[in-house]
Scaffold this motif. Sequence first.
Motif, PDB file in Angstrom:
ATOM      1  N   HIS A   1       0.812  -1.233   0.097  1.00 64.01           N
ATOM      2  CA  HIS A   1      -0.157   0.068   0.109  1.00 64.01           C
ATOM      3  C   HIS A   1       0.903   1.627  -0.035  1.00 64.01           C
ATOM      4  N   PRO A   2       0.237   2.269  -0.288  1.00 66.46           N
ATOM      5  CA  PRO A   2       1.148   3.495  -0.485  1.00 66.46           C
ATOM      6  C   PRO A   2       1.574   3.765   1.108  1.00 66.46           C
TER       7      PRO A   2
ATOM      8  N   ASP B   1       1.774   6.332   3.276  1.00 67.44           N
ATOM      9  CA  ASP B   1       1.712   7.675   3.751  1.00 67.44           C
ATOM     10  C   ASP B   1       0.751   7.483   4.914  1.00 67.44           C
TER      11      ASP B   1
ATOM     12  N   HIS C   1      -6.624   3.394   1.501  1.00 63.66           N
ATOM     13  CA  HIS C   1      -6.688   3.628   0.094  1.00 63.66           C
ATOM     14  C   HIS C   1      -7.878   2.463  -0.448  1.00 63.66           C
ATOM     15  N   PRO C   2      -8.511   2.652  -1.855  1.00 61.19           N
ATOM     16  CA  PRO C   2      -9.422   1.650  -2.277  1.00 61.19           C
ATOM     17  C   PRO C   2      -8.572   0.455  -2.273  1.00 61.19           C
TER      18      PRO C   2
ATOM     19  N   GLY D   1      -2.011   4.176  -5.991  1.00 61.45           N
ATOM     20  CA  GLY D   1      -2.888   4.746  -4.894  1.00 61.45           C
ATOM     21  C   GLY D   1      -3.806   3.649  -4.378  1.00 61.45           C
ATOM     22  N   TYR D   2      -3.421   2.370  -4.195  1.00 66.74           N
ATOM     23  CA  TYR D   2      -4.307   1.419  -3.665  1.00 66.74           C
ATOM     24  C   TYR D   2      -3.575   0.487  -2.663  1.00 66.74           C
ATOM     25  N   THR D   3      -4.486  -0.280  -1.956  1.00 65.37           N
ATOM     26  CA  THR D   3      -3.960  -1.298  -0.899  1.00 65.37           C
ATOM     27  C   THR D   3      -4.277  -2.522  -1.447  1.00 65.37           C
TER      28      THR D   3
ATOM     29  N   THR E   1      -7.898   0.339   4.124  1.00 69.77           N
ATOM     30  CA  THR E   1      -8.622   0.330   2.835  1.00 69.77           C
ATOM     31  C   THR E   1      -9.755   1.478   3.272  1.00 69.77           C
ATOM     32  N   THR E   2     -10.309   2.082   2.245  1.00 66.49           N
ATOM     33  CA  THR E   2     -11.470   2.913   2.191  1.00 66.49           C
ATOM     34  C   THR E   2     -12.836   2.060   2.186  1.00 66.49           C
TER      35      THR E   2
END
Length: 251
Positions: free
Chosen positions: A24-25, A27, A31-32, A58-60, A123-124
């Motif tokens: 994952h990013p 940060d 993330h989606p 930009g995803y997990t 995750t979102t």
Amino acid sequence: MATVHGTDIDIPTPDGIADAYLTHPDDGAPHPAVLLYMDAFGLRPHLKKMADRIAAAGYTVLLPNLFYRGGRAPLFELPEFIDPAERPNLFESITPFIFALTPELAMSDAEAYLSWLAASPLTTDGPAGVTGYCMGGNIALRTAGTHPTRVAAAACFHGGRLANDAPDSPHLLAGNITAELYFGHADQDGGNPAEQIDHLEKTLTAAGVRHSGGIYPGAQHGFTQADTSAYDAEADKRHWEDLLALFARTL
């Protein structure tokens, strides 16, 4: 592209513990979710690099060992560069694991993987994206049809037996699918002949499934896998563009 953090993790399933790779990013934000289904060669460094590339957008991303019932990856010895012509007995080791993963078991696992992603703070909220390669493409399509509320997008690259004559062919789930689908078919793929591609297209259209993609000219089965002799750089470049565009508009 974001910098990413990847780690090996364990996912509980009804049949045991699936070893997996999560990336994952880096940060600290959610993330989606994306579920990446491996090809028959299994969870290995090249697939982790692919997962990292999706995560950097930009995803997990969760990359499970689909053959975990047989043990933790690696389950068979692979060279750094996989050329079946030089290892004609390679598939003798792999085939039993493929046949042991029935559609029923694969979909039980899919529930576990998607539930784990949904519960993760990384995750979102909302349904996940799925992408699969070779045998994983078949499972990606099946996942979209079996868990429609959990999947917003599913991609299938050089998948096989997508619209076959078996009573459990994944194309028969088309009426359940709510996700947008993308297919990258190799035109030099004996496991996915033109008549099956046409049958799949007609079935999805009749069911009103949003789908796109097509045949990648000159590409062989496995064209996205840079650690194999089937790799096609031009087709792989198109695969990345189309996959990330699918996720960008759906997740």
